[in-house]
Design a protein around this motif. Structure first.
Motif, PDB file in Angstrom:
ATOM      1  N   PHE A   1       5.760 -15.129 -35.744  1.00 59.52           N
ATOM      2  CA  PHE A   1       5.832 -15.733 -34.415  1.00 59.52           C
ATOM      3  C   PHE A   1       6.976 -16.735 -34.410  1.00 59.52           C
ATOM      4  CE2 PHE A   1       4.660 -18.274 -30.769  1.00 59.52           C
ATOM      5  CZ  PHE A   1       4.252 -17.307 -29.881  1.00 59.52           C
ATOM      6  N   PRO A   2       7.761 -16.891 -33.370  1.00 58.99           N
ATOM      7  CA  PRO A   2       7.679 -16.246 -32.054  1.00 58.99           C
ATOM      8  C   PRO A   2       8.147 -14.788 -32.078  1.00 58.99           C
ATOM      9  CG  PRO A   2       9.641 -17.611 -32.159  1.00 58.99           C
ATOM     10  CD  PRO A   2       8.895 -17.832 -33.431  1.00 58.99           C
ATOM     11  N   TYR A   3       7.648 -14.035 -31.089  1.00 56.11           N
ATOM     12  CA  TYR A   3       8.048 -12.647 -30.957  1.00 56.11           C
ATOM     13  C   TYR A   3       9.387 -12.561 -30.220  1.00 56.11           C
ATOM     14  CZ  TYR A   3       3.012 -11.543 -31.476  1.00 56.11           C
ATOM     15  OH  TYR A   3       1.716 -11.428 -31.904  1.00 56.11           O
ATOM     16  N   GLU A   4      10.223 -11.680 -30.648  1.00 54.17           N
ATOM     17  CA  GLU A   4      11.351 -11.192 -29.842  1.00 54.17           C
ATOM     18  C   GLU A   4      12.198 -12.284 -29.190  1.00 54.17           C
ATOM     19  OE1 GLU A   4       8.882  -8.509 -27.373  1.00 54.17           O
ATOM     20  OE2 GLU A   4       9.639  -6.938 -28.693  1.00 54.17           O
ATOM     21  N   GLY A   5      12.571 -13.307 -29.962  1.00 52.41           N
ATOM     22  CA  GLY A   5      13.438 -14.365 -29.446  1.00 52.41           C
ATOM     23  C   GLY A   5      14.896 -14.090 -29.767  1.00 52.41           C
ATOM     24  N   PRO A   6      15.795 -14.973 -29.311  1.00 50.27           N
ATOM     25  CA  PRO A   6      17.225 -14.795 -29.578  1.00 50.27           C
ATOM     26  C   PRO A   6      17.637 -15.148 -31.013  1.00 50.27           C
ATOM     27  CG  PRO A   6      16.855 -16.330 -27.754  1.00 50.27           C
ATOM     28  CD  PRO A   6      15.534 -16.073 -28.379  1.00 50.27           C
ATOM     29  N   ALA A   7      16.876 -16.028 -31.687  1.00 50.38           N
ATOM     30  CA  ALA A   7      17.349 -16.575 -32.956  1.00 50.38           C
ATOM     31  C   ALA A   7      17.690 -15.524 -34.031  1.00 50.38           C
ATOM     32  CB  ALA A   7      16.350 -17.605 -33.476  1.00 50.38           C
ATOM     33  N   PRO A   8      16.884 -14.469 -34.224  1.00 48.04           N
ATOM     34  CA  PRO A   8      17.266 -13.493 -35.255  1.00 48.04           C
ATOM     35  C   PRO A   8      18.629 -12.839 -35.000  1.00 48.04           C
ATOM     36  CG  PRO A   8      14.970 -13.233 -34.696  1.00 48.04           C
ATOM     37  CD  PRO A   8      15.539 -14.204 -33.708  1.00 48.04           C
ATOM     38  N   LEU A   9      18.957 -12.586 -33.730  1.00 48.29           N
ATOM     39  CA  LEU A   9      20.278 -12.012 -33.430  1.00 48.29           C
ATOM     40  C   LEU A   9      21.384 -12.991 -33.791  1.00 48.29           C
ATOM     41  CD1 LEU A   9      20.110 -10.175 -30.008  1.00 48.29           C
ATOM     42  CD2 LEU A   9      20.640  -9.211 -32.226  1.00 48.29           C
ATOM     43  N   GLU A  10      21.126 -14.276 -33.498  1.00 44.37           N
ATOM     44  CA  GLU A  10      22.120 -15.309 -33.835  1.00 44.37           C
ATOM     45  C   GLU A  10      22.297 -15.386 -35.349  1.00 44.37           C
ATOM     46  OE1 GLU A  10      20.403 -18.778 -32.057  1.00 44.37           O
ATOM     47  OE2 GLU A  10      20.803 -18.101 -30.016  1.00 44.37           O
ATOM     48  N   ALA A  11      21.190 -15.284 -36.071  1.00 45.56           N
ATOM     49  CA  ALA A  11      21.255 -15.352 -37.529  1.00 45.56           C
ATOM     50  C   ALA A  11      22.075 -14.186 -38.073  1.00 45.56           C
ATOM     51  CB  ALA A  11      19.848 -15.352 -38.118  1.00 45.56           C
ATOM     52  N   ILE A  12      21.803 -12.985 -37.582  1.00 43.62           N
ATOM     53  CA  ILE A  12      22.511 -11.795 -38.067  1.00 43.62           C
ATOM     54  C   ILE A  12      23.992 -11.889 -37.691  1.00 43.62           C
ATOM     55  CG2 ILE A  12      22.641  -9.274 -37.866  1.00 43.62           C
ATOM     56  CD1 ILE A  12      19.530  -9.470 -37.217  1.00 43.62           C
ATOM     57  N   ALA A  13      24.274 -12.424 -36.509  1.00 41.73           N
ATOM     58  CA  ALA A  13      25.668 -12.593 -36.073  1.00 41.73           C
ATOM     59  C   ALA A  13      26.393 -13.598 -36.957  1.00 41.73           C
ATOM     60  CB  ALA A  13      25.709 -13.042 -34.613  1.00 41.73           C
ATOM     61  N   ASN A  14      25.636 -14.474 -37.621  1.00 42.38           N
ATOM     62  CA  ASN A  14      26.255 -15.446 -38.518  1.00 42.38           C
ATOM     63  C   ASN A  14      26.114 -15.035 -39.985  1.00 42.38           C
ATOM     64  OD1 ASN A  14      27.422 -17.734 -36.969  1.00 42.38           O
ATOM     65  ND2 ASN A  14      25.388 -17.727 -36.046  1.00 42.38           N
ATOM     66  N   GLY A  15      25.843 -13.764 -40.197  1.00 37.49           N
ATOM     67  CA  GLY A  15      25.890 -13.221 -41.551  1.00 37.49           C
ATOM     68  C   GLY A  15      24.628 -13.391 -42.370  1.00 37.49           C
ATOM     69  N   CYS A  16      23.518 -13.790 -41.749  1.00 45.04           N
ATOM     70  CA  CYS A  16      22.257 -13.863 -42.492  1.00 45.04           C
ATOM     71  C   CYS A  16      21.607 -12.486 -42.542  1.00 45.04           C
ATOM     72  CB  CYS A  16      21.252 -14.783 -41.801  1.00 45.04           C
ATOM     73  SG  CYS A  16      21.759 -16.478 -41.656  1.00 45.04           S
ATOM     74  N   ILE A  17      20.719 -12.313 -43.508  1.00 45.06           N
ATOM     75  CA  ILE A  17      19.815 -11.163 -43.495  1.00 45.06           C
ATOM     76  C   ILE A  17      18.491 -11.672 -42.944  1.00 45.06           C
ATOM     77  CG2 ILE A  17      18.519  -9.554 -44.938  1.00 45.06           C
ATOM     78  CD1 ILE A  17      20.962  -9.404 -46.773  1.00 45.06           C
ATOM     79  N   PHE A  18      17.910 -10.901 -42.026  1.00 44.28           N
ATOM     80  CA  PHE A  18      16.645 -11.316 -41.406  1.00 44.28           C
ATOM     81  C   PHE A  18      15.495 -10.557 -42.067  1.00 44.28           C
ATOM     82  CE2 PHE A  18      13.648 -10.807 -37.615  1.00 44.28           C
ATOM     83  CZ  PHE A  18      13.106 -12.077 -37.748  1.00 44.28           C
TER      84      PHE A  18
END
Ligand code: UDP
Length: 562
Positions: free
Chosen positions: A305-322
């Motif tokens: 939780f939270p479900y389906e927020g923007p943060a994972p996309l931001e993380a991946i765009a900054n080179g993180c693995i989610f």
């Protein structure tokens, strides 16, 4: 009037007003991303060349920020409350503005009334005139307010409304009579709009339009520097409210064996008890500081939780693995409190199904958290895996503007016959050829409602397996379900041409139709256009599914859809 791309965002900031924390948050975001918006507008301008684009008069009424709807968000902006909606509204405003449309923005009932032309002091005096806007973007709260204060003119203007609806609204919940009769209970549905008028945060169900938002985009140099400066044992936990960390001690302890853990959890004076002492908690960060943290981190980890927020996309765009948990069984409005009353039966297979299905490995790892070994193995493998920052085109500024522009110029819910009962007699007009189940058939097109957008050339129809939805059936063929084409295949003749034996072929009200039952050779056609639905399945039926092609990285648009 022709719309011209804008080359400056500062006058949008003046239009937004001030005072509320939520508005300040949105303005900061628009400012921070302004260089990206300007570049995107130039690029899209070149791509569309001199194509004519109508300039629209657009009312944007952000209902959830009005006092009348309780405005529960603004006071929570600085406390880690949900920011996803604000991210999305900020981006919608920026995109509409950059596309060159004329905007009026309202965040209170008073402003709404004055822009609708309700005379001062006349309170709820219902309007009878159609609106002086070409389009209205609002949310469920805003629509409720408009219905209450606009009277007759609301009826006349319904087709101009676009509802920004994070999780989506499926046709079975949207059709008032059907939902009531068949127990599609919801706190939000029953509006009888064309389902495409609902615009979602992620491409959930193709029954709705995918609106989305944007994420920070890195250029080549920035990408290289991010990759060079990654700290391979640094993890950031997804969850800005302490409650999201509750009961996660076991995972945090395993993670702590391998990595340095960072958090951005809001706190007042002391560390929240849910956040263990070995975690470096930065408190809720301003967006740009969070981006900096993500640029250094290797792992961004979700605990469900939270479900389906923007943060994972931001993380991946900054080179993180989610890294995120798989949900087995999937969460939905049938089994999970969070989704209760939401107008969808969509099954959520992980914390973030979009990044699971549309991005996947090596950027996204979805694992069973009940299996500690699997969890720990994933953490160790991630530390060894090199990835580049990645952002799907549909979440770039250009991608969002391209999609929104196509909707604005082509979607028309005012002249379509979607609310009508379907014609049960089949009049034959100009034939065209259509690919059905892999074979070209010559098709008599129906006189009454040929959809002009998306163009028919992008269509292919497929028959589902029993128990399969059209969303799934199209996806299996590398396509996407396109509800606008249902009318073309909702014909007795289609069953004949496919050599499907029908002992009967009735028009009925059912969101799974057109479909047939193999065991007793019964065929069914759809009686009510509003109930055409990509979502929905039943083991009794094989469905007729209209699919279309799409651009890789821009699933909302077919190849000839621009
Ligand atoms: N965010 C932020 N500071 C933080 C944590 C998150 O500004 O310390 C922002 C983040 O950049 C994202 C937004 O909050 O754009 C929404 O994040 P989330 O994915 O948590 O979704 P929500 O549940 O808030 O809708």
């Amino acid at each position: 009037l022709q719309a011209a791309f804008r080359n400056d965002l500062s006058s949008l900031l003046d239009l937004i007003g001030s005072g509320k924390e939520s508005l300040i948050f949105m303005k900061k975001r628009i400012q921070r991303l302004s260089a990206q918006w300007l570049l995107a507008a130039q690029n899209l301008g070149q791509k569309l060349m001199s194509r004519w684009r109508d300039q629209k008069r657009i009312l944007v009424h952000i209902g959830f920020l009005t006092e009348e709807a309780g405005d529960v968000f603004s006071p929570r902006v600085l406390k880690g409350g949900p920011l996803g909606e604000m991210v999305q509204w900020a981006d919608i405003l920026a995109a509409l503005f950059m596309l060159g449309h004329s905007l009026k923005i309202t965040v209170s009932l008073k402003e709404l009334q004055s822009s609708l032309g309700v005379p001062p002091g006349r309170g709820n005096c219902p309007l009878t005139e159609p609106l002086s806007f070409d389009l209205v973007y609002t949310d469920y709260h805003g629509m409720q307010q408009m219905k209450k204060h606009m009277g007759l003119s609301f009826k006349k203007s319904r087709c101009l409304i676009r509802v920004v609806d994070t999780f989506g609204t499926e046709p079975a919940y949207n059709h008032e009579e059907y939902a009531t009769m068949h127990g599609y209970n919801t706190n939000w549905g029953y509006w009888n709009l064309n389902p495409k008028q609902f615009m979602t945060m992620f491409p959930h169900t193709p029954d709705n339009s995918f609106m989305g938002f944007v994420s920070e985009e890195l250029n080549m140099t920035e990408k290289q520097s991010v990759m060079m400066n990654k700290v391979s044992n640094m993890a950031v936990v997804y969850g800005k409210e302490a409650s999201m960390w509750k009961g996660k001690e076991k995972f945090l302890a395993i993670l702590n064996k391998h990595m340095e853990i960072h958090g951005t959890v809001y706190y007042e004076s002391q560390r929240p008890p849910e956040v263990p002492p070995f975690v470096k908690n930065h408190g809720l960060l301003p967006q740009h500081e969070l981006q900096q943290l993500l640029k250094k981190a290797k792992l961004f980890i979700g605990f469900g939780f939270p479900y389906e927020g923007p943060a994972p996309l931001e993380a991946i765009a900054n080179g993180c693995i989610f890294l995120q948990p798989r949900f087995e069984p999937p969460h939905s409005s049938l089994n999970h409190e969070f989704f209760w009353g939401k107008p969808t039966s969509r099954e959520v297979s992980s914390q973030h199904p979009y990044v699971e299905h549309f991005i996947g490995e090596p950027h996204v790892w979805t694992v069973d958290y009940n299996n500690s070994k699997q969890f720990e193995d994933a953490v160790k493998a991630i530390m060894r895996t090199k990835v580049e920052p990645y952002l799907p085109f549909e979440y770039t500024c250009e991608g969002m503007m391209e999609r929104l522009n196509a909707y604005i110029q082509h979607q028309d819910f005012c002249t379509s016959l979607s609310s009508a009962l379907l014609n049960t007699t089949e009049d034959v007009t100009t034939p065209f050829s259509l690919l059905v189940n892999g074979t070209y058939l010559i098709w008599p097109s129906h006189g009454s409602s040929p959809p002009s957008w998306p163009p028919k050339s992008s269509m292919q129809a497929w028959v589902s397996e029993a128990g399969q939805s059209c969303t799934e059936t199209c996806r299996e063929h590398g396509l996407i379900c396109e509800p606008a084409f249902f009318g073309l295949i909702n014909k007795r003749r289609v069953f004949e041409q496919l050599n499907i034996q029908c002992n009967s072929a009735e028009f009925e009200m059912n969101h799974l139709f057109p479909a047939f039952a193999e065991n007793n050779k019964e065929c069914f056609l759809q009686k009510v256009a509003l109930l055409f639905s990509c979502a929905g399945y039943n083991s009794k039926y094989r469905r007729l599914c209209p699919c279309r092609d799409y651009h890789k990285g821009q699933v909302a648009l077919c190849r000839d859809c621009l």
